[in-house]
Design a protein around this motif. Structure first.
Motif, mmCIF file in Angstrom:
data_model
loop_
_atom_site.group_PDB
_atom_site.id
_atom_site.type_symbol
_atom_site.label_atom_id
_atom_site.label_comp_id
_atom_site.label_asym_id
_atom_site.label_seq_id
_atom_site.Cartn_x
_atom_site.Cartn_y
_atom_site.Cartn_z
ATOM 1 N N GLY A 343 6.041 74.269 44.200
ATOM 2 C CA GLY A 343 6.726 73.126 44.801
ATOM 3 C C GLY A 343 6.822 73.254 46.306
ATOM 4 N N GLY A 344 7.056 74.474 46.781
ATOM 5 C CA GLY A 344 7.112 74.698 48.220
ATOM 6 C C GLY A 344 5.795 74.400 48.901
ATOM 7 N N HIS A 345 4.702 74.841 48.274
ATOM 8 C CA HIS A 345 3.392 74.555 48.848
ATOM 9 C C HIS A 345 3.108 73.053 48.843
ATOM 10 C CE1 HIS A 345 1.837 78.496 49.706
ATOM 11 N NE2 HIS A 345 2.170 78.941 48.506
ATOM 12 N N SER A 346 3.498 72.356 47.784
ATOM 13 C CA SER A 346 3.267 70.913 47.721
ATOM 14 C C SER A 346 4.020 70.189 48.828
ATOM 15 C CB SER A 346 3.688 70.370 46.357
ATOM 16 O OG SER A 346 3.432 68.986 46.260
ATOM 17 N N SER A 347 5.263 70.605 49.077
ATOM 18 C CA SER A 347 6.045 69.976 50.144
ATOM 19 C C SER A 347 5.382 70.189 51.501
ATOM 20 C CB SER A 347 7.472 70.534 50.160
ATOM 21 O OG SER A 347 8.175 70.160 48.997
ATOM 22 N N PHE A 348 4.935 71.411 51.743
ATOM 23 C CA PHE A 348 4.321 71.747 53.027
ATOM 24 C C PHE A 348 2.979 71.038 53.196
ATOM 25 C CE2 PHE A 348 4.277 75.599 56.096
ATOM 26 C CZ PHE A 348 3.622 74.866 57.069
ATOM 27 N N GLU A 349 2.122 71.128 52.183
ATOM 28 C CA GLU A 349 0.736 70.690 52.324
ATOM 29 C C GLU A 349 0.544 69.192 52.097
ATOM 30 O OE1 GLU A 349 -1.239 73.197 49.517
ATOM 31 O OE2 GLU A 349 -0.461 75.019 50.468
ATOM 32 N N PHE A 350 1.265 68.632 51.135
ATOM 33 C CA PHE A 350 1.035 67.239 50.773
ATOM 34 C C PHE A 350 2.132 66.296 51.277
ATOM 35 C CE2 PHE A 350 -1.164 69.431 47.059
ATOM 36 C CZ PHE A 350 -2.389 69.417 47.686
ATOM 37 N N ASN A 351 3.388 66.692 51.082
ATOM 38 C CA ASN A 351 4.466 65.844 51.612
ATOM 39 C C ASN A 351 4.586 65.997 53.125
ATOM 40 O OD1 ASN A 351 6.410 63.877 50.848
ATOM 41 N ND2 ASN A 351 8.027 65.354 51.322
ATOM 42 N N GLN A 352 4.139 67.113 53.642
ATOM 43 C CA GLN A 352 4.034 67.350 55.081
ATOM 44 C C GLN A 352 5.371 67.206 55.810
ATOM 45 O OE1 GLN A 352 0.665 65.267 56.850
ATOM 46 N NE2 GLN A 352 -0.497 65.424 54.957
ATOM 47 N N ASN A 353 6.406 67.826 55.247
ATOM 48 C CA ASN A 353 7.723 67.771 55.884
ATOM 49 C C ASN A 353 8.251 69.152 56.245
ATOM 50 O OD1 ASN A 353 8.062 68.176 53.025
ATOM 51 N ND2 ASN A 353 10.223 67.646 53.206
ATOM 52 N N ALA A 354 7.319 70.041 56.620
ATOM 53 C CA ALA A 354 7.746 71.362 57.087
ATOM 54 C C ALA A 354 8.139 71.346 58.555
ATOM 55 C CB ALA A 354 6.647 72.399 56.851
ATOM 56 N N TYR A 355 7.552 70.416 59.331
ATOM 57 C CA TYR A 355 7.934 70.261 60.734
ATOM 58 C C TYR A 355 7.566 68.854 61.171
ATOM 59 C CZ TYR A 355 2.967 71.039 61.733
ATOM 60 O OH TYR A 355 1.604 70.949 61.772
ATOM 61 N N SER A 356 8.148 68.433 62.273
ATOM 62 C CA SER A 356 7.907 67.085 62.784
ATOM 63 C C SER A 356 6.689 67.078 63.708
ATOM 64 C CB SER A 356 9.128 66.567 63.547
ATOM 65 O OG SER A 356 8.841 65.331 64.166
ATOM 66 N N ILE A 357 5.792 66.135 63.477
ATOM 67 C CA ILE A 357 4.621 66.045 64.359
ATOM 68 C C ILE A 357 5.017 65.575 65.754
ATOM 69 C CG2 ILE A 357 3.008 65.669 62.461
ATOM 70 C CD1 ILE A 357 3.039 62.684 63.146
ATOM 71 N N LYS A 358 6.250 65.084 65.916
ATOM 72 C CA LYS A 358 6.732 64.698 67.245
ATOM 73 C C LYS A 358 7.024 65.925 68.099
ATOM 74 C CE LYS A 358 10.120 62.316 65.569
ATOM 75 N NZ LYS A 358 11.322 61.457 65.387
ATOM 76 N N ASN A 359 7.255 67.070 67.445
ATOM 77 C CA ASN A 359 7.616 68.287 68.174
ATOM 78 C C ASN A 359 6.943 69.487 67.516
ATOM 79 O OD1 ASN A 359 8.832 70.104 69.874
ATOM 80 N ND2 ASN A 359 10.808 70.085 68.810
ATOM 81 N N PRO A 360 5.617 69.571 67.606
ATOM 82 C CA PRO A 360 4.891 70.620 66.875
ATOM 83 C C PRO A 360 5.158 72.033 67.381
ATOM 84 C CG PRO A 360 3.411 69.430 68.347
ATOM 85 C CD PRO A 360 4.712 68.681 68.363
ATOM 86 N N GLN A 361 5.781 72.157 68.564
ATOM 87 C CA GLN A 361 6.091 73.493 69.069
ATOM 88 C C GLN A 361 7.251 74.129 68.306
ATOM 89 O OE1 GLN A 361 4.062 74.959 71.321
ATOM 90 N NE2 GLN A 361 2.914 73.059 71.013
ATOM 91 N N GLU A 362 8.083 73.296 67.678
ATOM 92 C CA GLU A 362 9.230 73.819 66.929
ATOM 93 C C GLU A 362 8.880 73.850 65.448
ATOM 94 O OE1 GLU A 362 13.654 72.312 65.746
ATOM 95 O OE2 GLU A 362 13.173 72.273 67.895
ATOM 96 N N GLN A 363 8.612 75.047 64.939
ATOM 97 C CA GLN A 363 8.212 75.205 63.546
ATOM 98 C C GLN A 363 9.002 76.327 62.885
ATOM 99 O OE1 GLN A 363 4.106 74.957 62.461
ATOM 100 N NE2 GLN A 363 3.563 73.615 64.163
ATOM 101 N N GLY A 364 10.316 76.197 62.972
ATOM 102 C CA GLY A 364 11.176 77.209 62.379
ATOM 103 C C GLY A 364 11.027 77.311 60.875
#
Length: 435
Positions: A343-364
């Motif tokens: 589920g974690g991989h699906s959120s990161f890879e497909f739902n794409q909500n691990a970080y905001s594309i408005k601020n790609p430098q911040e990827q905590g």
């Protein structure tokens, strides 16, 4: 009913120890810490609203999502748990039809006149809108509202994905229920409280959230929620004992803020619903998955590719939430851990909500996930949770690795960033000595 002074004395004398043990854990240090916390809150109430007032106590927990990331707003399936971090409130009724709420640490007062229960543009995305919206929702459902003075304090990490806003909403609902509706848990049950809170956030606050956060905070325990029928979520309790498996639940705060992410959240829902709209439906739950998969070449031309992959995530993670529920029921903990990672991989890879594309430098969040994978690979599970884009991640950590894991997270994000939590069996409630 008691005055604020009487209530403080009762707490200090141990009169609420049983309640604190049920809400937070029975060990002596935890109960003692809650005595101090509640009395300190009442002191602040007296400083701001006067002494001698007749008062009541309320509490609502934060929540952690276990499965079904961003599936609720398209009528999917989720599994979530209330946690032992909460917002607490001390409340005194007034006869002015005005709600005044001071939230500890925010340096302001929410002053809401209940004579006007329509959305106020100036309050959008502020807590006053949630108070007004909850009141409006209660009246809309035939209940009563009235004024009260309130001081709150919260240890639900703000902007962290533990749903501090949902906890606040359902706490306000519990207060209106307790103070003006005879604490009627049948007419305004916890699911109804959650639905009223979602209405407040959607219509008054201006955030198009689903219903998972509010339901998990209002109901408590570990629950699975099926949102197939709008307005009638099916809630089932899930027996879940991590300690018996030798594991701890860790929520790690990456210190990113959710404050500027409303557009990111809204885009997830909007894009999923654009796929549903292609098929003449309102939400993805009403679109047959096989029909969608066969139509992808045409769908992507209309909605764009990100909407398509987010729809794929919706179907997979809704199904996975059900599989997590079945794994817990079957006592198959290895399968449970595998599903959490998937589920974690699906959120990161497909739902794409691990970080905001408005601020790609911040990827905590991705950084915390990478650290978790390094430490736990083959021995635990990790995933982003909640709205994502910033905030917290979740990990299921073997007790033998707990100190190693905490040290690794804290070394990057600061001391105390990794929180070891437990499941709370109570939702939004009036806190009484005999609860």
């Amino acid at each position: 009913m008691a005055t604020s002074a009487e209530l403080k004395q009762n707490i200090l004398n141990g009169g609420y120890d049983q309640a604190f043990a049920k809400l937070y854990g029975a060990d002596t240090a935890t109960v003692a810490a809650q005595r101090v916390r509640y009395v300190d809150m009442i002191d602040h109430f007296e400083e701001n609203f006067g002494t001698g007032r007749t008062v009541c106590l309320y509490s609502a927990p934060g929540r952690t999502e276990i499965g079904g990331n961003h599936t609720d707003h398209n009528n999917g399936v989720v599994i979530a748990a209330a946690v032992n971090l909460d917002i607490i409130a001390v409340v005194a009724k007034n006869d002015e039809n005005v709600v005044r709420v001071i939230s500890h640490g925010f340096g302001k007062i929410d002053d809401v006149n209940l004579r006007d229960l329509t959305p106020q543009p100036v309050e959008a995305e502020h807590s006053a809108s949630l108070i007004r919206g909850v009141a409006a929702g209660i009246v809309k459902d035939g209940g009563k509202v009235g004024g009260f003075d309130c001081y709150t304090t919260s240890d639900v990490l703000g902007g962290s994905g533990l749903s501090s806003s949902a906890a606040f909403e359902v706490c306000m609902g519990a207060i209106f229920r307790g103070e003006y509706n005879d604490n009627d848990m049948k007419r305004f049950d916890q699911v109804k409280n959650a639905m009223i809170s979602q209405y407040a956030e959607n219509v008054f606050f201006g955030k198009p959230c689903g219903l998972m956060d509010q339901t998990a905070c209002a109901v408590g325990k570990v629950i699975t929620i099926d949102f197939k029928e709008a307005g009638h979520p099916v809630v089932r309790e899930v027996p879940f004992d991590l300690a018996a498996k030798g594991f701890a639940l860790c929520i790690s705060d990456t210190k990113g803020s959710h404050a500027d992410l409303t557009d990111d959240y809204a885009a997830v829902r909007r894009e999923m619903e654009s796929v549903a709209e292609f098929f003449g439906k309102k939400v993805l739950r009403d679109v047959d998955e096989e029909t969608f998969l066969k139509a992808i070449p045409e769908v992507r031309k209309v909605t764009g590719d990100r909407a398509v992959v987010r729809a794929i995530h919706f179907y997979n993670d809704s199904r996975r939430a059900g599989e997590i529920y079945e794994a817990i029921k079957a006592d198959d903990f290895d399968r449970f851990l595998q599903l959490i990672i998937e589920g974690g991989h699906s959120s990161f890879e497909f739902n794409q909500n691990a970080y905001s594309i408005k601020n790609p430098q911040e990827q905590g969040v991705p950084l915390a996930l990478a650290i978790s994978q390094k430490v736990l690979n083959g021995r635990g599970a990790w995933r982003l949770q909640g709205g994502g884009f910033a905030g917290t991640i979740q990990a299921f950590v073997p007790l033998a690795l707990l100190e190693t894991y905490k040290n690794a997270i804290d070394a990057v994000f600061g001391a105390g960033s990794c929180h070891v939590l437990s499941v709370r069996n109570y939702g939004a409630v009036m806190v009484t000595p005999d609860m």
